[in-house]
Design a protein around this motif. Structure first.
Motif, PDB file in Angstrom:
ATOM      1  N   ARG A 586       0.816  -1.314  -0.058  1.00 61.51           N
ATOM      2  CA  ARG A 586       0.025  -0.138  -0.012  1.00 61.51           C
ATOM      3  C   ARG A 586       0.938   1.240  -0.153  1.00 61.51           C
ATOM      4  NH1 ARG A 586      -2.126  -3.217   4.120  1.00 61.51           N
ATOM      5  NH2 ARG A 586      -1.132  -2.045   5.488  1.00 61.51           N
ATOM      6  N   THR A 587       2.268   1.264   0.134  1.00 60.28           N
ATOM      7  CA  THR A 587       3.158   2.283   0.581  1.00 60.28           C
ATOM      8  C   THR A 587       3.121   3.071  -0.869  1.00 60.28           C
ATOM      9  OG1 THR A 587       4.408   1.102   1.851  1.00 60.28           O
ATOM     10  CG2 THR A 587       5.353   2.801   1.091  1.00 60.28           C
ATOM     11  N   LEU A 588       3.002   4.528  -0.738  1.00 60.01           N
ATOM     12  CA  LEU A 588       3.093   5.274  -1.767  1.00 60.01           C
ATOM     13  C   LEU A 588       4.279   6.113  -2.064  1.00 60.01           C
ATOM     14  CD1 LEU A 588      -0.534   6.780  -0.854  1.00 60.01           C
ATOM     15  CD2 LEU A 588      -0.165   5.534  -2.803  1.00 60.01           C
ATOM     16  N   PHE A 589       5.439   5.599  -1.300  1.00 59.54           N
ATOM     17  CA  PHE A 589       6.788   6.187  -1.767  1.00 59.54           C
ATOM     18  C   PHE A 589       7.827   5.239  -1.150  1.00 59.54           C
ATOM     19  CE2 PHE A 589       5.163   8.584   2.255  1.00 59.54           C
ATOM     20  CZ  PHE A 589       5.768   8.368   3.081  1.00 59.54           C
ATOM     21  N   ASP A 590       9.040   5.496  -1.390  1.00 57.34           N
ATOM     22  CA  ASP A 590      10.022   4.566  -0.917  1.00 57.34           C
ATOM     23  C   ASP A 590      10.561   5.044   0.679  1.00 57.34           C
ATOM     24  OD1 ASP A 590      12.678   3.577  -0.198  1.00 57.34           O
ATOM     25  OD2 ASP A 590      13.063   3.152  -2.144  1.00 57.34           O
ATOM     26  N   LEU A 591       9.962   4.145   1.665  1.00 56.98           N
ATOM     27  CA  LEU A 591      10.145   4.299   2.931  1.00 56.98           C
ATOM     28  C   LEU A 591      11.441   4.562   3.334  1.00 56.98           C
ATOM     29  CD1 LEU A 591       6.806   3.015   4.438  1.00 56.98           C
ATOM     30  CD2 LEU A 591       7.779   4.953   5.101  1.00 56.98           C
ATOM     31  N   MET A 592      12.451   3.746   2.938  1.00 60.24           N
ATOM     32  CA  MET A 592      13.844   3.486   3.195  1.00 60.24           C
ATOM     33  C   MET A 592      14.423   4.842   3.042  1.00 60.24           C
ATOM     34  SD  MET A 592      15.248  -0.442   3.092  1.00 60.24           S
ATOM     35  CE  MET A 592      14.207  -0.585   1.427  1.00 60.24           C
ATOM     36  N   VAL A 593      14.377   5.237   1.743  1.00 65.39           N
ATOM     37  CA  VAL A 593      14.787   6.250   1.295  1.00 65.39           C
ATOM     38  C   VAL A 593      14.437   7.665   1.949  1.00 65.39           C
ATOM     39  CG1 VAL A 593      15.313   8.112  -0.707  1.00 65.39           C
ATOM     40  CG2 VAL A 593      15.495   5.607  -0.969  1.00 65.39           C
ATOM     41  N   THR A 594      13.009   7.909   2.070  1.00 65.16           N
ATOM     42  CA  THR A 594      12.566   8.915   2.589  1.00 65.16           C
ATOM     43  C   THR A 594      12.695   9.008   4.411  1.00 65.16           C
ATOM     44  OG1 THR A 594      10.533   8.767   1.183  1.00 65.16           O
ATOM     45  CG2 THR A 594      10.073  10.112   3.341  1.00 65.16           C
ATOM     46  N   THR A 595      12.867   7.870   4.873  1.00 65.32           N
ATOM     47  CA  THR A 595      13.140   7.966   6.402  1.00 65.32           C
ATOM     48  C   THR A 595      14.395   8.436   6.502  1.00 65.32           C
ATOM     49  OG1 THR A 595      11.645   6.133   6.726  1.00 65.32           O
ATOM     50  CG2 THR A 595      13.497   6.497   8.373  1.00 65.32           C
ATOM     51  N   GLN A 596      15.576   8.171   5.704  1.00 64.56           N
ATOM     52  CA  GLN A 596      16.828   8.541   5.838  1.00 64.56           C
ATOM     53  C   GLN A 596      16.770   9.945   5.448  1.00 64.56           C
ATOM     54  OE1 GLN A 596      19.277   6.914   7.288  1.00 64.56           O
ATOM     55  NE2 GLN A 596      17.675   5.275   7.517  1.00 64.56           N
ATOM     56  N   MET A 597      16.220  10.394   4.432  1.00 64.86           N
ATOM     57  CA  MET A 597      16.168  11.853   4.244  1.00 64.86           C
ATOM     58  C   MET A 597      15.780  12.823   5.377  1.00 64.86           C
ATOM     59  SD  MET A 597      13.935  13.669   1.007  1.00 64.86           S
ATOM     60  CE  MET A 597      12.249  13.024   1.874  1.00 64.86           C
ATOM     61  N   ILE A 598      14.634  12.167   5.928  1.00 65.44           N
ATOM     62  CA  ILE A 598      13.752  13.005   6.987  1.00 65.44           C
ATOM     63  C   ILE A 598      14.803  13.049   8.194  1.00 65.44           C
ATOM     64  CG2 ILE A 598      12.113  13.133   8.802  1.00 65.44           C
ATOM     65  CD1 ILE A 598      10.106  12.174   6.381  1.00 65.44           C
ATOM     66  N   ARG A 599      15.442  11.845   8.411  1.00 70.50           N
ATOM     67  CA  ARG A 599      16.369  11.651   9.613  1.00 70.50           C
ATOM     68  C   ARG A 599      17.418  12.649   9.170  1.00 70.50           C
ATOM     69  NH1 ARG A 599      17.331   7.518  13.148  1.00 70.50           N
ATOM     70  NH2 ARG A 599      16.184   5.777  11.789  1.00 70.50           N
TER      71      ARG A 599
END
Length: 677
Positions: A586-599
């Motif tokens: 169901r995920t609408l974006f790359d969670l691993m990349v996005t999490t690292q970007m926000i972090r």
């Protein structure tokens, strides 16, 4: 069976609180891989591919199976995905993989009814299977509440009947963040609400004579999750039920944080013999989850062998056969496993115990004590140019030097620990404190007026020597253990302390060695094992400090692990917390990349909790106690939340992080990275 007495017994959620004993549950058949009863604790994970991508889902499922998954869960958000499960299953079977498949259902009863005819198990979330969450507070009369249950029964009963017809198992999976408005209105955002959410559906199943159930109580907060599972078991016991338990901390995150948070929640329950299947939810590739779950579970395989082989049980094992009342007679009245309460102690030297946060000790006795930079790993960053130290967010409180003396000047606020005989010879004892054996402390002719740390094992509390202790408000115990089930050994000591009315602060010390030469596996095992052993006690409010002894692991990792355990147990906050879901179809974006970007842009915001969710299912509800949220709402679209309130909807993913930082600034919670450093 008279269940009235069971309801009154504290801690009636496991066989024993003082020794390892697996709680025997009903055996449930899931394809050819049975769960519960006398079966091993099963390992599972969930695909992250689009369920309509048949080849991609099959390939990823195979990688998960090869990594150790015994069940593979796949999302089915609508009928088309549910129907495609047939093709996925067909291709897996053609390639020789017979691993049972589980359909993950939210909001869509019709998809569940399709999937139940195809896969071996369906997962439904009672918070949104027949309800839509609007965050409305409604004052229900009993009649109105029963009317809602009748409405849900009409929607849920068809699925149960299909599962009975096709031999399909079902997981009733409560999530802390997606409780229905109905449950929230009556029970609040509580473990009791989580339990009742599942129990309502379980009672409906039993009314329909359907018992092929597995139950879960997931939360991103390990403390809430542990309390909910315990209360679930107590409630099931009271109603004559013993369904298998699926354990997991939802939205645990990635890397060290994800492993530590998962181990605190899952490991605490495994320590008490609870759990029949485990899923570790990491924001990483799904095949990375099974090895972590296996490492957690394998400790209890060996522990079970030490206890001897269990008698084979059938699916109808009774509650009376499962629980013995004898192990609960020694519980102190202050102990409540369903609510957090920090143990009452005095405050020693205005530094440890009382209302102080738990303290961290690291051992530097085997390091190079001629170089001031050795303290970098303990969070004291030495600048040779300025000849000064800067404290990091994760700077330890005590450094143990044993019998060694550093040859450089130490930070002016760092407390040092020395073995008693070495401490006694120090010319300058400022900020230096002795560590005694029990005998040394009793016989000592010289003690510190500030802090005296005494090493002790749980069995010592019943010794004559313990009875001879000269108690004072400078005394702190360092609690060690050699027991295979060390957490229970330590817990029994705390129970005895309560019984004796002793309010001495306690530093919990655990020592670890590893059966591998792989440094990455040593690090992971340290994170998992120490988070289980220490986290389980902290969850219950036991412990005023922690001391991890692991000579095979570098000090920096030990320091980070210790603070990670305190963060995961909400005992001491030292960094930003990310509530990040593990991704799915169901995920609408790359969670691993996005999490690292926000972090990368927010990791300096100590104390803030930021939820990063791939879709609305894991949106404002699942990040229940986050301060801010970043939630996928469409292709390249993101909705930003302040708490549970959507403040910017469907904005471009390109600008979403800048917009999130803007909201944090507006609230006065932003700190420039340069100032944080």
């Amino acid at each position: 069976m008279d269940t009235s007495a069971i309801k009154l017994l504290p801690g009636r959620y496991c066989n024993s609180l003082t020794e390892y004993s697996r709680f025997v549950t009903r055996e449930v058949n899931i394809g050819d891989v049975a769960m519960g009863g006398n079966n091993p604790i099963r390992i599972q994970s969930m695909t992250t591919t689009d369920t309509m991508d048949t080849i991609g889902t099959v390939e990823q499922s195979i990688r998960m199976i090869e990594a150790g998954c015994e069940y593979v869960r796949i999302t089915a958000p609508s009928i088309k995905e549910a129907q495609n499960l047939l093709e996925i299953k067909k291709q897996l079977r053609q390639r020789g993989y017979k691993t049972p498949l589980v359909a993950d259902i939210h909001f869509t009863p019709n998809a569940a009814e399709v999937a139940a005819r195809i896969v071996e198990k369906v997962r439904v979330n009672p918070g949104n299977y027949a309800d839509k969450k609007k965050f409305d507070q409604i004052d229900y009369t009993d009649a109105q509440y029963q009317g809602e249950l009748d409405r849900i029964y009409q929607k849920f009963a068809p699925l149960v009947k299909i599962c009975k017809e096709y031999g399909t198992a079902m997981r009733i999976g409560t999530n802390h963040g997606s409780l229905s408005d109905r449950i929230m209105s009556r029970y609040g955002d509580t473990p009791q609400g989580m339990v009742e959410s599942a129990m309502e559906f379980m009672r409906m199943c039993e009314t329909l004579n359907y018992y092929n159930l597995v139950i879960s109580m997931k939360s991103s907060n390990p403390q809430v999750m542990v309390q909910a599972y315990r209360l679930l078991v107590e409630t099931m016991v009271a109603e004559g039920m013993n369904y298998p338990l699926h354990l997991g901390v939802t939205e645990a995150g990635d890397g060290e944080d994800g492993r530590i948070k998962s181990a605190v929640g899952i490991g605490t329950l495994l320590e008490d013999g609870l759990g029949d299947t485990v899923r570790v939810s990491l924001t990483e590739e799904p095949e990375a989850e099974a090895p972590v779950a296996i490492a957690l579970v394998n400790r209890y395989v060996e522990r079970g062998k030490l206890k001897g082989e269990r008698q084979k049980v059938k699916g109808d094992v009774t509650v009376e056969e499962n629980l013995s009342p004898l192990t609960f007679d020694l519980l102190p009245p202050q102990y409540n496993p369903y609510e957090y309460k920090k143990r009452d102690t005095y405050e020693a030297n205005a530094f440890i115990g009382g209302h102080m946060v738990p303290r961290v000790v690291v051992d530097l006795s085997k390091e190079n004590l001629k170089d001031a930079s050795v303290l970098n790993a303990a969070g004291y960053l030495y600048s040779p140019l300025l000849d000064k130290y800067n404290m990091a967010d994760q700077s330890v409180d005590f450094v143990y030097f044993g019998d060694e003396l550093p040859s450089f000047n130490l930070p002016s606020n760092l407390k040092q620990l020395y073995n008693y005989k070495t401490w006694k010879k120090l010319a300058d004892k400022t900020l230096c404190h002795p560590v005694f054996t029990l005998t040394e402390f009793i016989e000592a002719d010289d003690q510190s007026s500030a802090l005296n740390l005494v090493r002790i094992k749980p069995a010592d509390i019943d010794s004559d020597a313990f009875g001879s202790l000269p108690f004072s408000n400078s005394l702190v115990f360092v609690l060690e253990t050699d027991a295979a089930h060390g957490m229970a050994d330590h817990r029994a000591f705390f129970f005895k302390m309560e019984e004796l009315g002793l309010d001495v602060p306690v530093i919990i010390k655990r020592s670890y060695s590893f059966n591998t030469q792989d440094s990455e596996l040593k690090t992971q095992d340290l994170q998992l094992f120490s988070a289980t052993d220490l986290g389980a006690l902290l969850i219950d409010g036991f412990g005023d400090g922690i001391w991890i002894d692991a000579p095979e692991v570098d000090v920096k990792t030990i320091t980070s692990t210790a603070f990670g355990i305190l963060q995961a147990t909400r005992s001491r906050i030292s960094k930003t917390e990310y509530i990040s879901c593990p991704s799915c179809g169901r995920t609408l974006f790359d969670l691993m990349v996005t999490t690292q970007m926000i972090r990368s842009r927010t990791s300096h915001l100590k104390g803030l909790k930021i939820g990063i969710m791939g879709c609305i299912v894991n949106g404002p509800g699942e990040m229940a106690d986050a301060d801010y949220g970043y939630v996928g709402s469409g292709t390249d679209k993101v909705t930003l939340y302040r708490g549970k309130e959507a403040v910017k909807k469907n904005i471009s993913a390109t600008n979403a992080l800048d917009e999130l930082i803007g909201i944090i600034r507006e609230d006065g919670n932003w700190i420039e990275p340069s100032l944080a450093e």
